[in-house]
Design an enzyme around this catalytic site. Structure first.
Site, PDB file in Angstrom:
ATOM      1  N   LYS A  48       1.039   4.501   6.911  1.00 11.91           N
ATOM      2  CA  LYS A  48       0.487   5.329   5.847  1.00 11.91           C
ATOM      3  C   LYS A  48       1.073   6.735   5.956  1.00 11.91           C
ATOM      4  O   LYS A  48       1.741   7.068   6.926  1.00 11.91           O
ATOM      5  CB  LYS A  48      -1.056   5.435   5.954  1.00 11.91           C
ATOM      6  CG  LYS A  48      -1.783   4.115   5.914  1.00 11.91           C
ATOM      7  CD  LYS A  48      -1.924   3.574   4.510  1.00 11.91           C
ATOM      8  CE  LYS A  48      -2.631   2.239   4.512  1.00 11.91           C
ATOM      9  NZ  LYS A  48      -1.778   1.074   4.543  1.00 11.91           N
ATOM     10  N   SER A  64       0.817  -1.211   0.000  1.00  5.63           N
ATOM     11  CA  SER A  64       0.000   0.000   0.000  1.00  5.63           C
ATOM     12  C   SER A  64       0.849   1.258   0.000  1.00  5.63           C
ATOM     13  O   SER A  64       0.334   2.341  -0.238  1.00  5.63           O
ATOM     14  CB  SER A  64      -0.939   0.020   1.208  1.00  5.63           C
ATOM     15  OG  SER A  64      -0.183   0.091   2.403  1.00  5.63           O
TER      16      SER A  64
END
Lengths: 143, 168
Positions: B91, B38
């Site tokens: 993230k 991701s």
């Protein structure tokens, strides 16, 4: 023999420094003072609570427990509230619903919604009333 | 007399080392393995399906930013998942408290005490677009350097998102 003593002193002082370091860590109970949102359970004049930091990691937290959490509105503040509901029908997975005992002044899940479980820092297991007054202080168990 | 005291000495040394290691890793920095794609191409750029454990990136997570939660746009952070406190995600911060973040269909306001995180690889990233803004209290550290594999060792830059945020 002298070396032994010095080494033991060094070890003891390093361990002590680590144990009493200012940031909260998971193996050390901490003490803190509170505001009016938990009256009449915990009073604002000199009550101090002892918070243990293991139960919530082991999953031994249930509704009715007093917990110390990091505020979802300001990560620099911590709150002390009661867990009213664990995850289930009304509370999403991975969250809990917390409320202060003094509903009139408490800012809790009724304002900011269900609280992610990861924000819980510890469970209150003991309170000391009138901590400032050494003579008349007594220890009572939190149910 | 001989063996028990030797064992006791070893035990005492192990305890001290353990306490020091725990304190350092909680207060200063620790090393974390990044799984998944991701955050491609920042971490794990090889998108082969067999990402074995040796080829995954190891990164340095610094915890000093947690003193006042001084985080900036573009910081890559490690945080506990809001839906499962046992999982940790990596993230990038796209929005800070008070910002308005532009998603595909909508403009979202980031409430106070929260942040908006997104993975660099938008196509395969479960982030704030799915689970909403993340309370800053769930942030466990900021990634500053890649430590493994050797040919990608270096600092992780702060990449501010273009045209995604209208700050308050």
């Amino acid at each position: 023999m002298e070396n032994h003593g010095r080494e033991a002193m060094a070890r003891a002082s390093i361990s002590f420094a680590c144990y009493t370091s200012p940031m909260p860590t998971y193996y050390r109970p901490t003490m803190s003072v509170l505001g009016p949102s938990m009256l009449p359970t915990l009073s604002i004049t000199g009550d101090v609570v002892l918070v243990e930091r293991l139960s919530h990691r082991l999953g031994k937290l249930g509704s009715g427990d007093l917990v110390r959490v990091r505020s979802p509105l300001d990560p620099n503040k911590t709150l002390t509230k009661r867990v009213v509901a664990m995850e289930g029908d009304k509370v999403p997975k991975g969250h809990v619903w917390i409320q202060g005992d003094n509903l009139y002044v408490s800012r809790d899940s009724r304002h900011f919604g269900p609280l992610p479980y990861g924000l819980i820092e510890g469970k209150v297991f003991m309170g000391v009333s009138n901590a400032k007054s050494i003579v008349s202080g007594f220890v009572h168990r939190m149910s | 007399m001989g063996t028990p005291s030797v064992l006791w000495n070893i035990a005492k040394k192990c305890f001290t080392v353990g306490v020091i290691t725990l304190t350092v890793s909680d207060l200063f920095a620790s090393i974390v393995q990044v799984r998944g794609t991701s955050m491609c191409p920042t971490f794990n750029p090889k998108t082969n399906s067999l990402l074995d454990s040796l080829s995954e990136d190891r990164v340095l997570v610094e915890k000093l930013c947690l003193r006042n939660y001084k985080l900036a746009h573009g910081d890559v952070v490690v945080f506990s998942s809001p839906n499962n406190h046992k999982e940790k995600h990596v993230k990038r911060i796209v929005g800070l408290p008070g910002d308005w973040v532009r998603t595909i269909y909508d403009v979202v306001h980031v409430p106070e005490g929260h942040c908006w995180v997104e993975g660099d690889n938008s196509a395969s990233s479960l982030d704030s677009r799915s689970f909403g803004p993340v309370p800053l209290g769930l942030v466990k550290g900021r990634i500053t350097h890649i430590l493994w594999p050797p040919h990608r060792v270096g600092s992780v830059d702060r990449k501010s998102p273009q045209n995604r945020v209208c700050a308050s």
